[in-house]
Design an enzyme around this catalytic site. Structure first.
Site, PDB file in Angstrom:
ATOM      1  N   VAL A 117       0.811  -1.223   0.000  1.00 34.86           N
ATOM      2  CA  VAL A 117       0.000   0.000   0.000  1.00 34.86           C
ATOM      3  C   VAL A 117       0.836   1.261   0.000  1.00 34.86           C
ATOM      4  O   VAL A 117       0.314   2.353  -0.259  1.00 34.86           O
ATOM      5  CB  VAL A 117      -0.985   0.021   1.189  1.00 34.86           C
ATOM      6  CG1 VAL A 117      -1.958  -1.136   1.105  1.00 34.86           C
ATOM      7  CG2 VAL A 117      -0.249   0.037   2.534  1.00 34.86           C
ATOM      8  N   ASN A 150      -7.341  -0.911   5.552  1.00 37.64           N
ATOM      9  CA  ASN A 150      -7.139  -1.463   6.890  1.00 37.64           C
ATOM     10  C   ASN A 150      -5.678  -1.706   7.239  1.00 37.64           C
ATOM     11  O   ASN A 150      -5.343  -1.840   8.411  1.00 37.64           O
ATOM     12  CB  ASN A 150      -7.926  -2.781   7.009  1.00 37.64           C
ATOM     13  CG  ASN A 150      -7.693  -3.465   8.334  1.00 37.64           C
ATOM     14  OD1 ASN A 150      -8.070  -2.949   9.382  1.00 37.64           O
ATOM     15  ND2 ASN A 150      -7.049  -4.630   8.305  1.00 37.64           N
ATOM     16  N   SER A 180      -7.925   4.826  14.824  1.00 30.18           N
ATOM     17  CA  SER A 180      -7.683   4.316  16.173  1.00 30.18           C
ATOM     18  C   SER A 180      -8.102   5.377  17.176  1.00 30.18           C
ATOM     19  O   SER A 180      -8.097   6.577  16.858  1.00 30.18           O
ATOM     20  CB  SER A 180      -6.190   4.003  16.365  1.00 30.18           C
ATOM     21  OG  SER A 180      -5.898   3.756  17.731  1.00 30.18           O
ATOM     22  N   TYR A 200       2.487   6.211  15.580  1.00 30.96           N
ATOM     23  CA  TYR A 200       1.202   5.562  15.360  1.00 30.96           C
ATOM     24  C   TYR A 200       0.068   6.552  15.609  1.00 30.96           C
ATOM     25  O   TYR A 200      -0.854   6.682  14.794  1.00 30.96           O
ATOM     26  CB  TYR A 200       1.070   4.355  16.291  1.00 30.96           C
ATOM     27  CG  TYR A 200      -0.200   3.566  16.091  1.00 30.96           C
ATOM     28  CD1 TYR A 200      -0.299   2.626  15.071  1.00 30.96           C
ATOM     29  CD2 TYR A 200      -1.295   3.745  16.935  1.00 30.96           C
ATOM     30  CE1 TYR A 200      -1.454   1.888  14.887  1.00 30.96           C
ATOM     31  CE2 TYR A 200      -2.461   3.016  16.750  1.00 30.96           C
ATOM     32  CZ  TYR A 200      -2.530   2.090  15.734  1.00 30.96           C
ATOM     33  OH  TYR A 200      -3.692   1.368  15.544  1.00 30.96           O
ATOM     34  N   SER A 223      -0.100   9.203  12.877  1.00 31.25           N
ATOM     35  CA  SER A 223      -0.606   8.665  11.612  1.00 31.25           C
ATOM     36  C   SER A 223      -2.117   8.471  11.665  1.00 31.25           C
ATOM     37  O   SER A 223      -2.817   8.709  10.672  1.00 31.25           O
ATOM     38  CB  SER A 223       0.093   7.349  11.272  1.00 31.25           C
ATOM     39  OG  SER A 223      -0.269   6.304  12.165  1.00 31.25           O
ATOM     40  N   LYS A 224      -2.642   8.061  12.801  1.00 31.36           N
ATOM     41  CA  LYS A 224      -4.087   7.846  12.907  1.00 31.36           C
ATOM     42  C   LYS A 224      -4.850   9.174  12.998  1.00 31.36           C
ATOM     43  O   LYS A 224      -5.993   9.269  12.520  1.00 31.36           O
ATOM     44  CB  LYS A 224      -4.404   6.954  14.097  1.00 31.36           C
ATOM     45  CG  LYS A 224      -3.858   5.534  13.961  1.00 31.36           C
ATOM     46  CD  LYS A 224      -4.360   4.831  12.707  1.00 31.36           C
ATOM     47  CE  LYS A 224      -3.891   3.395  12.610  1.00 31.36           C
ATOM     48  NZ  LYS A 224      -4.400   2.698  11.405  1.00 31.36           N
TER      49      LYS A 224
END
Length: 255
Positions: free
Chosen positions: A60, A86, A140, A153, A156-157
């Site tokens: 991806v 996802n 998230s 993380y 990025s979310k």
């Protein structure tokens, strides 16, 4: 079956949530292009399904791969109705110990750039098709919460949440909905990294139901958002977290 006659593409299908997404989509009547990096893992998944599932390897982080997986759905089944972005990774580590190439660029390439690629390729294909569609991104609770060990993380979310809003605004005239699902702590291999850190029992005590959310529960939410029952839900992130972001430290006997 709410997705009868629909064609879906889902990435990151060989992880805990991804496997449940494929199973739920098929149960709801959809035909699925299941995407991951490992051909071996995809072969194992394919063995559980018939013609309802076609597997393909794609990275991806490469836009050409993402375009190809969308086109494969059209070539195989004649249409594209649902795209589920996802795929995601996480490597818990204190910020001061980061290697920027791995711990920022690497995670961002999958979690943020990969979702961007999926939104863009799906939007273009759905516009050409002229029949609308649904794009669902896995976000998230950490997109809106600060936490230790997960700096990149979380960032990025947060980007996934904003991309969801902006894409929904621009895609609305083409009858393309864009939504996101924000899981809390789900019992998946990604979460199991906390066992190695000695934090498993600690984070489990913080859950409202005294147990982690099951991957199947997240797949249920995604299937609902992909269905016509969710036609009024657009440009927003749905929290599927058992209230974790609001009740991180519940008061209970023995806590």
């Amino acid at each position: 079956m709410r997705l009868q006659g629909k064609v879906a593409v889902a990435t990151g299908v060989c992880g805990g949530i991804g496997l449940s997404i494929v199973r739920k989509l098929v149960d709801e009547g959809a035909r699925v292009i299941a995407v991951d990096l490992s051909q071996e893992s995809l072969d194992k998944l394919k063995a559980d399904y018939g013609d309802e599932v076609t597997t393909t390897v794609a990275d991806v982080t490469k836009y050409g791969d993402v375009e190809a997986m969308i086109q494969k759905a059209i070539d195989q089944y004649g249409q594209i109705d649902i795209v589920i972005n996802n795929a995601g990774i996480a490597f818990p580590k204190p910020l001061l110990e980061h290697d920027p190439d791995k711990d920022f660029d690497g995670v961002t390439s999958v979690n943020q750039k990969g979702v961007y690629h999926g939104i863009l390729a799906a939007g273009k294909a759905m516009k050409r098709q002229g029949r609308g569609g649904v794009i669902i991104n896995t976000s998230s609770v950490y997109g809106t919460m600060a936490s230790e060990l997960t700096f990149t993380y979380n960032v990025s979310k947060a980007a996934v949440d904003m991309m969801t809003k902006c894409a929904a605004l621009e895609y609305g005239p083409h009858k393309i909905r864009v939504c996101a699902v924000a899981p809390g702590r789900v019992d998946t291999p990604m979460l199991h990294q906390y066992k190695d850190l000695g934090l498993w029992d600690h984070i489990k005590r913080e859950q409202m139901r005294d147990e982690f959310t099951k991957p199947e529960e997240i797949a249920d939410v995604i299937a609902f958002l992909a269905s016509e029952q969710a036609n009024c839900i657009n440009g927003t992130t749905i929290y599927a977290s058992d209230g974790f972001e609001n009740f991180k430290f519940p008061l209970k006997p023995g806590s």
